[in-house]
Design a protein around this motif. Structure first.
Motif, PDB file in Angstrom:
ATOM      1  N   SER A 267       0.830  -1.369   0.088  1.00 43.81           N
ATOM      2  CA  SER A 267       0.014   0.038  -0.079  1.00 43.81           C
ATOM      3  C   SER A 267       0.879   1.242  -0.001  1.00 43.81           C
ATOM      4  CB  SER A 267      -1.156   0.017   1.130  1.00 43.81           C
ATOM      5  OG  SER A 267      -1.641  -1.315   1.294  1.00 43.81           O
ATOM      6  N   ASN A 268       2.154   1.186  -0.250  1.00 45.29           N
ATOM      7  CA  ASN A 268       2.960   2.196  -0.145  1.00 45.29           C
ATOM      8  C   ASN A 268       3.207   3.018   1.217  1.00 45.29           C
ATOM      9  OD1 ASN A 268       3.795   1.945  -2.753  1.00 45.29           O
ATOM     10  ND2 ASN A 268       2.029   3.133  -3.611  1.00 45.29           N
ATOM     11  N   ASP A 269       2.686   2.120   2.024  1.00 40.69           N
ATOM     12  CA  ASP A 269       2.832   2.908   3.626  1.00 40.69           C
ATOM     13  C   ASP A 269       3.962   2.268   4.383  1.00 40.69           C
ATOM     14  OD1 ASP A 269       1.890   3.796   6.217  1.00 40.69           O
ATOM     15  OD2 ASP A 269       0.201   3.208   5.983  1.00 40.69           O
ATOM     16  N   VAL A 270       5.031   3.024   4.153  1.00 41.58           N
ATOM     17  CA  VAL A 270       6.355   2.457   4.802  1.00 41.58           C
ATOM     18  C   VAL A 270       6.215   2.579   6.514  1.00 41.58           C
ATOM     19  CG1 VAL A 270       8.907   3.001   5.386  1.00 41.58           C
ATOM     20  CG2 VAL A 270       7.817   3.206   2.864  1.00 41.58           C
ATOM     21  N   SER A 271       5.346   3.529   6.934  1.00 37.10           N
ATOM     22  CA  SER A 271       5.533   3.884   8.250  1.00 37.10           C
ATOM     23  C   SER A 271       4.430   3.002   8.747  1.00 37.10           C
ATOM     24  CB  SER A 271       4.912   5.332   8.530  1.00 37.10           C
ATOM     25  OG  SER A 271       3.713   5.425   7.974  1.00 37.10           O
TER      26      SER A 271
ATOM     27  N   TYR B 103      10.232   0.062   0.728  1.00 30.69           N
ATOM     28  CA  TYR B 103      11.003   1.052   0.399  1.00 30.69           C
ATOM     29  C   TYR B 103      11.169   1.370  -1.165  1.00 30.69           C
ATOM     30  CZ  TYR B 103      12.865   1.384   5.152  1.00 30.69           C
ATOM     31  OH  TYR B 103      13.090   1.507   6.416  1.00 30.69           O
ATOM     32  N   THR B 104      11.076   0.281  -1.873  1.00 29.66           N
ATOM     33  CA  THR B 104      11.209   0.314  -3.202  1.00 29.66           C
ATOM     34  C   THR B 104       9.993   1.165  -3.712  1.00 29.66           C
ATOM     35  OG1 THR B 104      12.646  -1.626  -3.760  1.00 29.66           O
ATOM     36  CG2 THR B 104      11.146  -0.875  -5.566  1.00 29.66           C
ATOM     37  N   ARG B 105       8.896   0.725  -3.436  1.00 27.29           N
ATOM     38  CA  ARG B 105       7.461   1.471  -3.873  1.00 27.29           C
ATOM     39  C   ARG B 105       7.607   2.986  -3.311  1.00 27.29           C
ATOM     40  NH1 ARG B 105       3.223  -2.193  -4.948  1.00 27.29           N
ATOM     41  NH2 ARG B 105       3.960  -4.518  -4.781  1.00 27.29           N
ATOM     42  N   ALA B 106       8.257   3.225  -2.366  1.00 26.65           N
ATOM     43  CA  ALA B 106       8.446   4.620  -1.940  1.00 26.65           C
ATOM     44  C   ALA B 106       9.545   5.432  -2.536  1.00 26.65           C
ATOM     45  CB  ALA B 106       8.389   4.598  -0.453  1.00 26.65           C
ATOM     46  N   SER B 107      10.312   4.761  -3.454  1.00 25.32           N
ATOM     47  CA  SER B 107      11.640   5.378  -3.934  1.00 25.32           C
ATOM     48  C   SER B 107      12.534   5.637  -3.131  1.00 25.32           C
ATOM     49  CB  SER B 107      11.112   6.580  -4.914  1.00 25.32           C
ATOM     50  OG  SER B 107      10.063   6.080  -5.751  1.00 25.32           O
ATOM     51  N   HIS B 108      12.561   4.870  -1.883  1.00 30.10           N
ATOM     52  CA  HIS B 108      13.731   5.200  -0.811  1.00 30.10           C
ATOM     53  C   HIS B 108      15.050   4.275  -1.214  1.00 30.10           C
ATOM     54  CE1 HIS B 108      11.269   7.822   1.029  1.00 30.10           C
ATOM     55  NE2 HIS B 108      10.771   7.057   1.910  1.00 30.10           N
ATOM     56  N   TRP B 109      15.541   4.456  -2.415  1.00 29.56           N
ATOM     57  CA  TRP B 109      16.700   3.533  -3.043  1.00 29.56           C
ATOM     58  C   TRP B 109      17.485   3.025  -2.202  1.00 29.56           C
ATOM     59  CZ3 TRP B 109      13.085   2.932  -6.204  1.00 29.56           C
ATOM     60  CH2 TRP B 109      12.604   3.794  -7.050  1.00 29.56           C
ATOM     61  N   SER B 110      18.381   4.050  -1.270  1.00 27.79           N
ATOM     62  CA  SER B 110      19.298   3.782  -0.592  1.00 27.79           C
ATOM     63  C   SER B 110      18.865   2.839   0.856  1.00 27.79           C
ATOM     64  CB  SER B 110      19.912   5.158   0.244  1.00 27.79           C
ATOM     65  OG  SER B 110      18.962   5.881   1.038  1.00 27.79           O
TER      66      SER B 110
ATOM     67  N   ALA C  46      13.346  -0.548 -10.691  1.00 27.14           N
ATOM     68  CA  ALA C  46      12.731   0.972 -10.246  1.00 27.14           C
ATOM     69  C   ALA C  46      13.643   1.937 -10.269  1.00 27.14           C
ATOM     70  CB  ALA C  46      11.873   0.725  -9.141  1.00 27.14           C
ATOM     71  N   SER C  47      15.170   1.722  -9.775  1.00 24.44           N
ATOM     72  CA  SER C  47      15.985   2.465  -9.541  1.00 24.44           C
ATOM     73  C   SER C  47      16.809   2.706 -10.697  1.00 24.44           C
ATOM     74  CB  SER C  47      16.688   2.168  -8.330  1.00 24.44           C
ATOM     75  OG  SER C  47      17.602   1.093  -8.454  1.00 24.44           O
ATOM     76  N   GLY C  48      16.550   1.948 -11.748  1.00 29.29           N
ATOM     77  CA  GLY C  48      17.504   1.884 -13.072  1.00 29.29           C
ATOM     78  C   GLY C  48      18.747   1.495 -12.741  1.00 29.29           C
ATOM     79  N   ASN C  49      19.116   0.472 -11.867  1.00 32.61           N
ATOM     80  CA  ASN C  49      20.503   0.138 -11.737  1.00 32.61           C
ATOM     81  C   ASN C  49      20.457  -1.218 -12.351  1.00 32.61           C
ATOM     82  OD1 ASN C  49      22.901  -0.478 -10.398  1.00 32.61           O
ATOM     83  ND2 ASN C  49      22.657   0.602  -8.397  1.00 32.61           N
ATOM     84  N   VAL C  50      20.647  -1.271 -13.565  1.00 33.07           N
ATOM     85  CA  VAL C  50      20.793  -2.300 -14.307  1.00 33.07           C
ATOM     86  C   VAL C  50      22.134  -3.454 -14.042  1.00 33.07           C
ATOM     87  CG1 VAL C  50      21.525  -1.589 -16.440  1.00 33.07           C
ATOM     88  CG2 VAL C  50      20.013  -3.835 -16.358  1.00 33.07           C
TER      89      VAL C  50
ATOM     90  N   ARG D 217      11.388 -13.135   5.222  1.00 31.12           N
ATOM     91  CA  ARG D 217       9.948 -12.529   4.728  1.00 31.12           C
ATOM     92  C   ARG D 217       9.802 -11.169   5.196  1.00 31.12           C
ATOM     93  NH1 ARG D 217       3.989 -15.339   6.070  1.00 31.12           N
ATOM     94  NH2 ARG D 217       2.744 -13.752   4.854  1.00 31.12           N
ATOM     95  N   THR D 218      10.000 -10.783   6.276  1.00 29.85           N
ATOM     96  CA  THR D 218       9.703  -9.357   6.897  1.00 29.85           C
ATOM     97  C   THR D 218      10.821  -8.588   6.104  1.00 29.85           C
ATOM     98  OG1 THR D 218       9.864 -10.634   9.046  1.00 29.85           O
ATOM     99  CG2 THR D 218       9.751  -7.989   8.914  1.00 29.85           C
ATOM    100  N   TRP D 219      11.874  -8.605   6.156  1.00 31.50           N
ATOM    101  CA  TRP D 219      13.058  -7.879   5.247  1.00 31.50           C
ATOM    102  C   TRP D 219      12.493  -7.777   3.904  1.00 31.50           C
ATOM    103  CZ3 TRP D 219      15.042  -4.868   8.551  1.00 31.50           C
ATOM    104  CH2 TRP D 219      15.405  -5.147   9.813  1.00 31.50           C
ATOM    105  N   THR D 220      12.215  -8.963   3.373  1.00 32.21           N
ATOM    106  CA  THR D 220      11.660  -8.901   1.891  1.00 32.21           C
ATOM    107  C   THR D 220      10.758  -7.910   1.581  1.00 32.21           C
ATOM    108  OG1 THR D 220      12.217 -10.996   1.528  1.00 32.21           O
ATOM    109  CG2 THR D 220      10.797 -10.096  -0.017  1.00 32.21           C
ATOM    110  N   ALA D 221       9.552  -7.753   2.689  1.00 38.31           N
ATOM    111  CA  ALA D 221       8.510  -6.816   2.584  1.00 38.31           C
ATOM    112  C   ALA D 221       9.014  -5.531   2.591  1.00 38.31           C
ATOM    113  CB  ALA D 221       7.476  -7.128   3.964  1.00 38.31           C
ATOM    114  N   LEU D 222       9.886  -5.268   3.779  1.00 37.94           N
ATOM    115  CA  LEU D 222      10.500  -3.719   3.880  1.00 37.94           C
ATOM    116  C   LEU D 222      11.369  -3.376   2.644  1.00 37.94           C
ATOM    117  CD1 LEU D 222      11.707  -3.907   7.536  1.00 37.94           C
ATOM    118  CD2 LEU D 222       9.886  -2.681   6.600  1.00 37.94           C
ATOM    119  N   LEU D 223      11.925  -4.204   2.204  1.00 41.64           N
ATOM    120  CA  LEU D 223      12.652  -3.970   0.974  1.00 41.64           C
ATOM    121  C   LEU D 223      11.543  -3.394  -0.111  1.00 41.64           C
ATOM    122  CD1 LEU D 223      15.460  -6.219  -0.802  1.00 41.64           C
ATOM    123  CD2 LEU D 223      13.738  -4.887  -2.248  1.00 41.64           C
ATOM    124  N   ASP D 224      10.654  -4.291  -0.380  1.00 38.81           N
ATOM    125  CA  ASP D 224       9.330  -3.817  -1.176  1.00 38.81           C
ATOM    126  C   ASP D 224       8.964  -2.562  -0.797  1.00 38.81           C
ATOM    127  OD1 ASP D 224       7.562  -4.304  -3.403  1.00 38.81           O
ATOM    128  OD2 ASP D 224       6.057  -4.939  -1.657  1.00 38.81           O
TER     129      ASP D 224
END
Length: 461
Positions: A256-260, A288-295, A336-340, A279-286
């Motif tokens: 839902s793009n709700d990082v908080s 941050y990706t959806r929120a464009s928080h690449w770092s 998403a970040s263009g880091n091919v 599974r938890t960390w994979t969800a958090l990675l997802d």
């Protein structure tokens, strides 16, 4: 002396008036229905054989075979004790013979289901019904669970549940969970709630599986408020949420793009004494990706998901391996970040290190999508053909199923080529696609009908 029996300890659903056996049975029945355990105790002490036979008959007629069988064993033990004391032979009544026959029928159904011979189980069930013998709750449960978990035949599950209701047999916790799972899988939350209420109205206490199933339904729909409401119901029921509970909610907020919101449930997880897993960390990675928080997303990958060279034991091979979902999430991050370049580097590393011996279709599609977003069609096509070739090798050596490419793979490639007006390459991909499994071909035709001629749309495998 036989132990006393209360209605509460045996059954709460004995409500139908049925023919009984012993002379005290009518009084026993009334006492049993009103939870008058003192009266039941007096009757069973005065006439243990007849009264217990009556009680067993009640339970068997209403499908409560586990408790009925326990009482039958107590009755037989009592008679054996009396016979041993008096020196006489313990007689077997017609009622006991009938009850033993019913037990054997139900055991046959359960054994057949456990061995995977569901046809035999169904045959025994029909024979019981033809002889007007009520199958047990356990027998129905065994069949329903088989159809739900092995065949996903929800129609038959609901037919069995209907037969139970018609016979007045109360579903137990496990069967309620199976039925609720079926409704959730079909995203029918109204019926799922109805079954949940039926369960609680039958004085059956839901467990964490029940609550997690309800939460799963709302997470599939993307309904955060309802999912959180059921999370709160878990705590109100004095049941501890488990790892799966928290992970489902974290994944819901991530999608839902709700990082908080996702981080809030990670906090709740830790406060409950549980640690984030892959599974938890994979969800958090997802998230941050959806929120464009690449770092932040790349940090999650590096610190919590990517297997390290330091994990190599002396015998070779990695101690920990990365999950399919984590690889897919990382490749989507790169897309998403263009880091091919990072995607290609990690893909090769994971394959060479043994962590990605058999890339899944989701992994390959994520990499193809990453290449296509960066205009690298040749590299994307290479992933497809590498996987097709590898699928042939797997099939030849009998290691798995062939091939890994799916309809989504072809849709990604064809959409890209169509957008860039590359008709010659479209024809090349079609040739490969039409040699694929017919279900894959039909799915692509349905998704992209405008890319195919009338003759191609009438494809028959």
């Amino acid at each position: 002396m036989l132990p006393s029996v209360s209605r509460a300890s045996v059954s709460k659903s004995a409500t139908k008036i049925i023919p009984l056996i012993a002379s005290n049975s009518t009084i026993l029945r009334r006492s049993f229905n009103s939870d008058n355990s003192d009266n039941v105790t007096k009757l069973t002490q005065a006439d243990p054989t007849g009264s217990y036979a009556s009680l067993i008959d009640i339970l068997f007629r209403e499908g409560h075979y586990t408790k009925g069988t326990d009482l039958l064993q107590q009755l037989q033990d009592h008679k054996a004790g009396v016979a041993a004391t008096s020196g006489a032979h313990a007689s077997v009544t017609d009622t006991e013979v009938k009850l033993e026959t019913i037990i054997n029928y139900n055991n046959s159904i359960i054994s057949a289901v456990e061995s995977g011979n569901v046809a035999t189980a169904e045959s025994v069930l029909e024979e019981m019904k033809s002889k007007l013998i009520t199958p047990s709750c356990e027998a129905y449960n065994a069949l329903a669970r088989y159809y739900a978990t092995k065949e996903r035949n929800w129609k038959r599950v609901y037919e069995l549940v209907g037969e139970m209701s018609h016979c007045g047999i109360t579903k137990d916790l496990h069967l309620f969970n199976v039925v609720i799972r079926g409704f959730v899988n079909n995203l029918d939350m109204v019926s799922a709630i109805h079954s949940f209420n039926e369960m609680t109205n039958s004085a059956i206490r839901p467990n964490i599986v029940t609550f997690n199933t309800m939460i799963d339904g709302y997470t599939r729909k993307g309904w955060k408020a309802e999912a959180e409401e059921w999370f709160n119901k878990i705590k109100e029921s004095n049941i501890k949420p488990n790892q799966n509970t928290y992970n489902m909610l974290i994944e819901l907020f991530a999608r839902s793009n709700d990082v908080s919101g996702a981080l809030r449930y990670v906090k709740y997880m830790r406060e409950a004494g549980l640690s984030p897993d892959s599974r938890t960390w994979t969800a958090l990675l997802d998230a941050y990706t959806r929120a464009s928080h690449w770092s932040y997303a790349f940090t999650v990958w590096e610190d919590h998901l990517r297997p390290s060279d330091l994990n190599l034991p002396s015998g070779g091979g990695l101690i920990n391996t990365v999950s399919e979902a984590a690889v897919t999430a990382f490749l989507r991050l790169c897309a998403a970040s263009g880091n091919v370049e990072r995607a290609t580097k990690e893909w090769n590393y994971l394959k060479e290190s043994g962590n990605l011996v058999r890339p899944s279709a989701a992994n390959c599609n994520a990499l193809i999508e990453c290449y296509l977003k960066n205009g690298l069609y040749v590299e994307a096509k290479k992933v497809l053909f590498d996987q097709m070739r590898r699928g042939d090798e797997i099939a030849e050596f009998g290691v798995g199923t062939k091939p890994v490419a799916t309809w989504k793979t072809y849709v990604l490639l064809l959409q890209y080529l169509s957008k860039n007006n590359r008709s010659r390459e479209i024809d090349e991909v079609k040739v490969v696609m039409f040699a694929h499994d017919h279900q894959v071909v039909e799915a692509v035709l349905e998704e992209l009908p405008h890319l195919f001629s009338p003759e191609e749309r009438t494809y028959k495998h």
